[in-house]
Scaffold this motif. Structure first.
Motif, PDB file in Angstrom:
ATOM      1  N   MET A   1      -4.215  18.844 -17.923  1.00 28.99           N
ATOM      2  CA  MET A   1      -4.214  17.268 -18.625  1.00 28.99           C
ATOM      3  C   MET A   1      -5.803  16.847 -17.874  1.00 28.99           C
ATOM      4  SD  MET A   1      -1.613  14.828 -16.814  1.00 28.99           S
ATOM      5  CE  MET A   1      -0.732  13.351 -17.456  1.00 28.99           C
ATOM      6  N   VAL A   2      -5.786  16.202 -18.400  1.00 23.22           N
ATOM      7  CA  VAL A   2      -7.162  15.486 -18.223  1.00 23.22           C
ATOM      8  C   VAL A   2      -7.363  14.950 -17.132  1.00 23.22           C
ATOM      9  CG1 VAL A   2      -9.680  15.020 -18.974  1.00 23.22           C
ATOM     10  CG2 VAL A   2      -8.378  16.228 -20.312  1.00 23.22           C
ATOM     11  N   LYS A   3      -8.285  14.416 -15.739  1.00 21.28           N
ATOM     12  CA  LYS A   3      -7.788  13.854 -14.876  1.00 21.28           C
ATOM     13  C   LYS A   3      -8.535  12.383 -15.632  1.00 21.28           C
ATOM     14  CE  LYS A   3      -6.593  17.117 -11.270  1.00 21.28           C
ATOM     15  NZ  LYS A   3      -6.343  17.640 -10.139  1.00 21.28           N
ATOM     16  N   ARG A   4      -8.386  11.859 -15.033  1.00 21.51           N
ATOM     17  CA  ARG A   4      -8.697  10.487 -14.935  1.00 21.51           C
ATOM     18  C   ARG A   4      -9.026   9.407 -13.756  1.00 21.51           C
ATOM     19  NH1 ARG A   4      -5.248   7.688 -17.471  1.00 21.51           N
ATOM     20  NH2 ARG A   4      -5.901   8.608 -19.210  1.00 21.51           N
ATOM     21  N   LEU A   5     -10.656   8.895 -13.957  1.00 19.63           N
ATOM     22  CA  LEU A   5     -11.049   8.753 -12.316  1.00 19.63           C
ATOM     23  C   LEU A   5     -11.619   7.335 -13.073  1.00 19.63           C
ATOM     24  CD1 LEU A   5     -14.312  11.169 -11.326  1.00 19.63           C
ATOM     25  CD2 LEU A   5     -12.073  11.275 -11.227  1.00 19.63           C
ATOM     26  N   LEU A   6     -10.991   5.737 -11.559  1.00 24.74           N
ATOM     27  CA  LEU A   6     -11.392   4.885 -12.614  1.00 24.74           C
ATOM     28  C   LEU A   6     -12.366   4.190 -11.688  1.00 24.74           C
ATOM     29  CD1 LEU A   6     -10.656   2.437 -12.624  1.00 24.74           C
ATOM     30  CD2 LEU A   6      -9.692   1.645 -10.492  1.00 24.74           C
ATOM     31  N   LEU A   7     -13.171   3.933 -12.704  1.00 26.59           N
ATOM     32  CA  LEU A   7     -14.824   3.551 -12.325  1.00 26.59           C
ATOM     33  C   LEU A   7     -14.564   2.111 -11.667  1.00 26.59           C
ATOM     34  CD1 LEU A   7     -17.865   3.691 -12.152  1.00 26.59           C
ATOM     35  CD2 LEU A   7     -17.861   3.751 -14.353  1.00 26.59           C
ATOM     36  N   VAL A   8     -14.480   1.612 -11.087  1.00 25.24           N
ATOM     37  CA  VAL A   8     -15.084   0.186 -10.417  1.00 25.24           C
ATOM     38  C   VAL A   8     -16.502  -0.014  -9.898  1.00 25.24           C
ATOM     39  CG1 VAL A   8     -13.891  -1.707  -9.042  1.00 25.24           C
ATOM     40  CG2 VAL A   8     -12.907   0.720 -10.162  1.00 25.24           C
ATOM     41  N   ASN A   9     -17.146  -1.692 -11.020  1.00 21.47           N
ATOM     42  CA  ASN A   9     -17.859  -2.367 -10.734  1.00 21.47           C
ATOM     43  C   ASN A   9     -17.526  -3.689 -10.838  1.00 21.47           C
ATOM     44  OD1 ASN A   9     -20.483  -0.464 -11.387  1.00 21.47           O
ATOM     45  ND2 ASN A   9     -18.822  -0.747 -13.125  1.00 21.47           N
ATOM     46  N   GLU A  46     -11.870  11.535 -17.432  1.00 24.09           N
ATOM     47  CA  GLU A  46     -11.836  11.000 -17.903  1.00 24.09           C
ATOM     48  C   GLU A  46     -12.455   9.468 -17.130  1.00 24.09           C
ATOM     49  OE1 GLU A  46      -7.544  10.154 -20.061  1.00 24.09           O
ATOM     50  OE2 GLU A  46      -8.283  11.787 -21.218  1.00 24.09           O
ATOM     51  N   ILE A  47     -12.690   8.419 -17.832  1.00 23.60           N
ATOM     52  CA  ILE A  47     -13.421   7.412 -17.314  1.00 23.60           C
ATOM     53  C   ILE A  47     -11.914   6.414 -17.653  1.00 23.60           C
ATOM     54  CG2 ILE A  47     -15.236   5.969 -16.634  1.00 23.60           C
ATOM     55  CD1 ILE A  47     -15.619   8.561 -15.187  1.00 23.60           C
ATOM     56  N   ARG A  48     -11.656   5.483 -16.564  1.00 29.87           N
ATOM     57  CA  ARG A  48     -11.519   3.443 -17.063  1.00 29.87           C
ATOM     58  C   ARG A  48     -12.210   2.906 -16.337  1.00 29.87           C
ATOM     59  NH1 ARG A  48      -5.419   3.432 -16.385  1.00 29.87           N
ATOM     60  NH2 ARG A  48      -6.340   3.361 -14.418  1.00 29.87           N
ATOM     61  N   ALA A  49     -12.530   2.376 -16.480  1.00 34.49           N
ATOM     62  CA  ALA A  49     -14.170   1.688 -16.447  1.00 34.49           C
ATOM     63  C   ALA A  49     -13.969  -0.409 -16.368  1.00 34.49           C
ATOM     64  CB  ALA A  49     -14.975   1.409 -17.060  1.00 34.49           C
ATOM     65  N   VAL A  50     -13.575  -0.845 -15.486  1.00 33.74           N
ATOM     66  CA  VAL A  50     -13.414  -1.711 -15.269  1.00 33.74           C
ATOM     67  C   VAL A  50     -14.730  -2.583 -14.140  1.00 33.74           C
ATOM     68  CG1 VAL A  50     -12.449  -1.858 -12.462  1.00 33.74           C
ATOM     69  CG2 VAL A  50     -11.524  -3.651 -14.136  1.00 33.74           C
ATOM     70  N   GLN A  51     -14.840  -3.756 -14.740  1.00 28.22           N
ATOM     71  CA  GLN A  51     -16.036  -4.429 -13.757  1.00 28.22           C
ATOM     72  C   GLN A  51     -14.794  -6.464 -13.199  1.00 28.22           C
ATOM     73  OE1 GLN A  51     -18.489  -7.467 -15.256  1.00 28.22           O
ATOM     74  NE2 GLN A  51     -18.649  -7.517 -12.779  1.00 28.22           N
ATOM     75  N   GLU A  64      -3.225  -0.326  -9.632  1.00 27.55           N
ATOM     76  CA  GLU A  64      -3.048   0.738 -10.948  1.00 27.55           C
ATOM     77  C   GLU A  64      -3.283   2.209 -11.460  1.00 27.55           C
ATOM     78  OE1 GLU A  64      -4.154  -1.869 -14.041  1.00 27.55           O
ATOM     79  OE2 GLU A  64      -2.994  -3.453 -13.377  1.00 27.55           O
ATOM     80  N   ALA A  65      -4.483   2.364 -10.437  1.00 31.14           N
ATOM     81  CA  ALA A  65      -4.950   4.020 -10.088  1.00 31.14           C
ATOM     82  C   ALA A  65      -4.048   4.393  -9.851  1.00 31.14           C
ATOM     83  CB  ALA A  65      -6.064   3.744  -9.690  1.00 31.14           C
ATOM     84  N   ARG A  66      -3.017   4.121  -8.861  1.00 32.46           N
ATOM     85  CA  ARG A  66      -2.649   4.933  -7.886  1.00 32.46           C
ATOM     86  C   ARG A  66      -1.138   5.881  -9.468  1.00 32.46           C
ATOM     87  NH1 ARG A  66       1.774   1.473  -4.913  1.00 32.46           N
ATOM     88  NH2 ARG A  66       1.332   0.516  -6.937  1.00 32.46           N
ATOM     89  N   VAL A  67      -0.984   4.989 -10.868  1.00 34.26           N
ATOM     90  CA  VAL A  67      -0.100   5.372 -11.661  1.00 34.26           C
ATOM     91  C   VAL A  67      -0.750   7.290 -12.180  1.00 34.26           C
ATOM     92  CG1 VAL A  67       0.817   5.072 -13.402  1.00 34.26           C
ATOM     93  CG2 VAL A  67       0.792   3.495 -11.580  1.00 34.26           C
ATOM     94  N   ASP A  68      -2.212   7.010 -12.730  1.00 30.42           N
ATOM     95  CA  ASP A  68      -3.129   7.619 -13.449  1.00 30.42           C
ATOM     96  C   ASP A  68      -4.008   8.710 -13.622  1.00 30.42           C
ATOM     97  OD1 ASP A  68      -3.733   5.366 -13.782  1.00 30.42           O
ATOM     98  OD2 ASP A  68      -4.134   5.614 -16.193  1.00 30.42           O
ATOM     99  N   CYS A  69      -4.671   7.930 -12.077  1.00 34.71           N
ATOM    100  CA  CYS A  69      -6.161   8.048 -11.458  1.00 34.71           C
ATOM    101  C   CYS A  69      -6.036   9.134 -10.647  1.00 34.71           C
ATOM    102  CB  CYS A  69      -6.777   7.242 -11.376  1.00 34.71           C
ATOM    103  SG  CYS A  69      -7.329   6.232 -12.865  1.00 34.71           S
ATOM    104  N   ALA A  70      -6.809  10.449 -10.473  1.00 29.05           N
ATOM    105  CA  ALA A  70      -7.397  11.048  -9.438  1.00 29.05           C
ATOM    106  C   ALA A  70      -8.567  10.490  -8.302  1.00 29.05           C
ATOM    107  CB  ALA A  70      -6.920  12.548 -10.203  1.00 29.05           C
TER     108      ALA A  70
END
Length: 145
Positions: A1-9, A46-51, A64-70
């Protein structure tokens, strides 16, 4: 499984490329996100980006990152210096955090020298332009492996 990072701007980062280019450069937020995504692919994450210019939207994304981000890469923008609730959200989710700033905040106005995020971050990157996003993703990817 690929890990996801949250990118917050945070606030005003949507103006990168046009806002004070003598400080922030000419690259846009889209350029920074594309760089982060390219590096993430190289690092097999992977990256999930939010600004957002709205603090609550950023806090909801962090929760929300608690659920699916590393881990979380965050450029809090001006919230760096003002937001206890953003800090509380970051500590509350228990994920590793890398703080990034396009400009060298330590070479700027005195009020920018204080960060509510730095002392809870695993790593702080400042003054590298959007290349700081590359460094941040590489560091966080190494931490979550």
């Amino acid at each position: 499984m690929v890990k996801r990072l949250l990118l917050v701007n945070g606030p005003n980062l949507n103006l990168l490329g046009t806002r004070e280019p003598q400080i922030y450069g000419h690259e846009t937020l889209d350029d920074a996100v594309a760089l982060a995504e390219r590096v993430a692919a190289e690092e097999h994450v992977e990256i999930r980006a939010v600004q957002s210019n709205h603090e609550g939207v950023l806090i909801d994304a962090i929760h929300e990152a608690r659920v699916d981000c590393a881990g979380i890469v965050i450029n809090p923008g001006g919230l760096t210096h003002t937001s206890v609730v953003l800090r509380d959200a970051l500590t509350g989710v228990g994920l590793p955090v890398v703080e990034v700033h396009v400009s060298n905040v330590h070479a700027r106005e005195k009020f920018r020298h204080r960060s509510f995020v730095s002392d809870i971050a695993t790593c702080v990157i400042a003054g590298a332009g959007i290349q700081g996003y590359e460094f941040a993703v590489r560091r966080l990817a190494a931490l979550v492996r």
